[in-house]
Design a protein around this motif. Structure first.
Motif, short mmCIF file in Angstrom:
data_model
loop_
_atom_site.label_atom_id
_atom_site.label_comp_id
_atom_site.label_asym_id
_atom_site.label_seq_id
_atom_site.Cartn_x
_atom_site.Cartn_y
_atom_site.Cartn_z
N SER A 149 0.82 -1.22 0.00
CA SER A 149 0.00 0.00 0.00
C SER A 149 0.84 1.26 0.00
O SER A 149 0.40 2.31 -0.44
N GLY A 150 2.09 1.18 0.51
CA GLY A 150 2.94 2.36 0.56
C GLY A 150 2.62 3.23 1.76
O GLY A 150 1.58 3.11 2.40
N ARG A 151 3.53 4.15 2.05
CA ARG A 151 3.38 5.03 3.21
C ARG A 151 2.92 6.42 2.79
O ARG A 151 2.96 6.78 1.61
N ASP A 152 2.50 7.20 3.78
CA ASP A 152 2.15 8.59 3.54
C ASP A 152 3.42 9.44 3.38
O ASP A 152 4.45 9.16 4.00
N GLY A 196 -2.56 9.88 0.84
CA GLY A 196 -1.14 9.77 0.55
C GLY A 196 -0.28 10.81 1.23
O GLY A 196 0.95 10.76 1.12
N SER A 385 6.38 5.34 -1.03
CA SER A 385 5.14 6.03 -0.67
C SER A 385 3.94 5.47 -1.44
O SER A 385 4.09 4.82 -2.48
N ALA A 386 2.77 5.73 -0.90
CA ALA A 386 1.54 5.31 -1.56
C ALA A 386 1.40 5.99 -2.92
O ALA A 386 0.94 5.37 -3.89
N GLN A 389 3.24 4.07 -5.44
CA GLN A 389 2.56 2.82 -5.77
C GLN A 389 1.38 3.09 -6.71
O GLN A 389 1.18 2.38 -7.70
N TRP A 390 0.61 4.11 -6.40
CA TRP A 390 -0.54 4.44 -7.26
C TRP A 390 -0.07 4.86 -8.64
O TRP A 390 -0.68 4.50 -9.64
#
Length: 494
Positions: A149-152, A196, A385-386, A389-390
């Motif tokens: 999911s990744g991080r903020d 995000g 980070s998210a 990923q997105w």
């Protein structure tokens, strides 16, 4: 005759000085707490002559000469650190002792301040809460893997001034510290609503933090960027407009040198790379190289964000300077954290003071900063980070230029000091330069792009993506394991 004249003159001077010394008085005491310290300000009528006596347990004692009345005057403020303040007269002397009973361990520093526009003579006692300070600016813990999911992305927002320091004061009495806090809170709210992103604030109330400590707070929160918000002032009341400041190269170089002398900070500043460096015979040289690379990255990123913020501010307010300005400012001291300082306008200008006071204009300023930050990190998100990923899962196509052309362009834009290939700190800030490439594949694997940032090595990327180093060398036609900051690599993903 001359003897008696000289004796009389000396006696007169002695008596006069005694009278002046005895004329001092404490008018009031103001207590200003913050999360890790408390400032106690004694407003006095004359320049104070004082001593900070040896501490006895939890009791801190200030001895002030020339004060005959053991009175503290009006008291304001309170702090959990200070349990009580009392005063007593010193026997046989024209002096008093102020005794402060503390609730926790502290370090103390006392000094005098001369009169200013708003205050007269002051005696200041700074009490640093040892336990709270350790927690407040604790070294950052290693980031946990955020998974798929990744991080903020973490933005540290610093509202300038606070507490006993009101900052600049407008013609109508508006305090800069109130403007900065209002804009900071609005910006934090926007970021926290945006998927995000996560906002952290260096201060969340009306208290003071030393400018040099604010980057430490940002570092302890593992911030990807620090943005400090201020309002300008000048003797020329016609001066107006917003501006954005970045760390000067001279200050950055000085700070790197200072950090090199504090070897206990190496692990904090260098992240995982410190584990490699600490057993090396060339530790100092390697650490210097790593910090230099980190400084280059932070200053480049800071300048890019500053330029983006200026473009957005130009749509909502007048600009005082259309290009980012460089200065040696305490809050911008961190060479390892991209940092900018935004002057939202001139509070000393009557018209801008009125605008800066309004919630609507404050919101416009916050909106502009938010748009700039969002655009920057959408284009260059940290790899873990998210947003990265997105972006990697999107169907956007790569630019038409080839990977080789991008590599050439990226390396050409780097400063000469970025040529070393030793990994740098903050490996968690590596950015993905491009989206996934559904149109390009190699066997059953698709290829994504990764833009190399400071703190990364080929072996680190191989572990991160679960790809053999030999595979990365083959796909990217690398003749060695050396990679450059800014280089775009193709990475196979199953």
């Amino acid at each position: 005759m001359n003897f008696f004249r000289m004796f009389g003159l000396g006696l007169c001077l002695t008596l006069c000085s005694f009278v002046v010394l005895a004329a001092n008085k404490i008018d009031s005491v103001r207590i200003w707490p913050s999360p890790d310290s408390t400032r106690v300000v004694f407003d006095v009528e004359q320049k104070p002559v004082f001593r900070l006596l040896a501490k006895q347990g939890s009791l801190v004692t200030l001895e002030i000469d020339g004060v005959s009345e053991p009175k503290l005057g009006k008291m304001s403020g309170a702090s959990e650190l200070v349990k009580s303040i009392r005063v007593q007269k010193v026997a046989g002397k024209t002096s008093i002792r102020v005794l402060l009973d503390l609730s926790r361990e502290s370090t103390e520093k006392a000094f005098a301040l001369p009169p200013s526009d708003r205050y007269g003579h002051r005696l200041v006692l700074d009490l640093t809460d040892v336990q709270a300070e350790k927690a407040f600016v604790a070294p950052p813990q290693p980031r946990r893997t955020a998974g798929s999911s990744g991080r903020d992305i973490i933005i540290a927002i610093d509202a300038g001034h606070g507490g006993h320091d009101p900052g600049a004061v407008g013609p109508k009495g508006t305090y800069e510290k109130h403007i900065t806090m209002a804009v900071a809170e609005k910006l934090a709210a926007l970021l926290n609503k945006e998927p995000g992103f996560k906002a952290v604030q260096t201060r969340t109330g009306d208290y003071y933090i030393y400018p040099s400590k604010r980057p430490d707070v940002a570092r302890s929160k593992q911030a990807d960027l620090l943005i400090s918000i201020h309002a300008d002032a000048a003797e020329n009341r016609k001066a107006s407009g917003a501006s954005v400041w970045v760390l000067s190269l001279k200050r950055a170089t000085t700070e790197v040198g200072r950090m090199m002398e504090q070897t206990e900070q190496h692990s904090e500043l260098l992240g995982g790379v410190a584990e490699v460096i600490k057993d090396s015979a060339n530790e100092r040289y390697l650490a210097q190289t790593v910090l230099d690379l980190s400084m280059n990255h932070s200053m480049t990123t800071g300048f890019e964000v500053a330029a983006s913020v200026l473009r957005e501010l130009d749509s909502v307010t007048k600009l005082h300077k259309k290009q980012p300005q460089a200065a040696s400012l305490g809050v911008l001291k961190a060479p390892d954290i991209p940092s900018i300082l935004v002057e939202t306008g001139y509070i000393s200008n009557h018209n801008e003071e009125q605008k800066l006071k309004t919630a609507s204009h404050q919101q416009k300023l916050a909106n502009a900063m938010f748009r700039a930050l969002k655009k920057h990190f959408q284009q260059s998100p940290p790899a873990d980070s998210a947003l990265a990923q997105w972006r990697g899962k999107s169907n956007l196509q790569m630019p038409a230029e080839s990977a080789a052309a991008r590599n050439s362009s990226a390396s050409a834009s780097l400063p000469a000091s970025s040529s070393p290939t030793v990994s740098g700190p903050r490996s968690n800030t590596a950015t993905v330069a491009g989206p996934a490439l559904p149109a390009r594949s190699e066997g059953s694997a698709r290829l994504v792009t990764h833009k190399v940032k400071s703190g990364e090595s080929l072996s680190m990327l191989a572990r991160k993506y679960g790809v053999p180093m030999s595979r990365l060398r083959q796909i990217n036609q690398l003749k060695s394991d050396n990679i450059r900051i800014g280089q775009t690599l193709l990475v196979p993903q199953s």
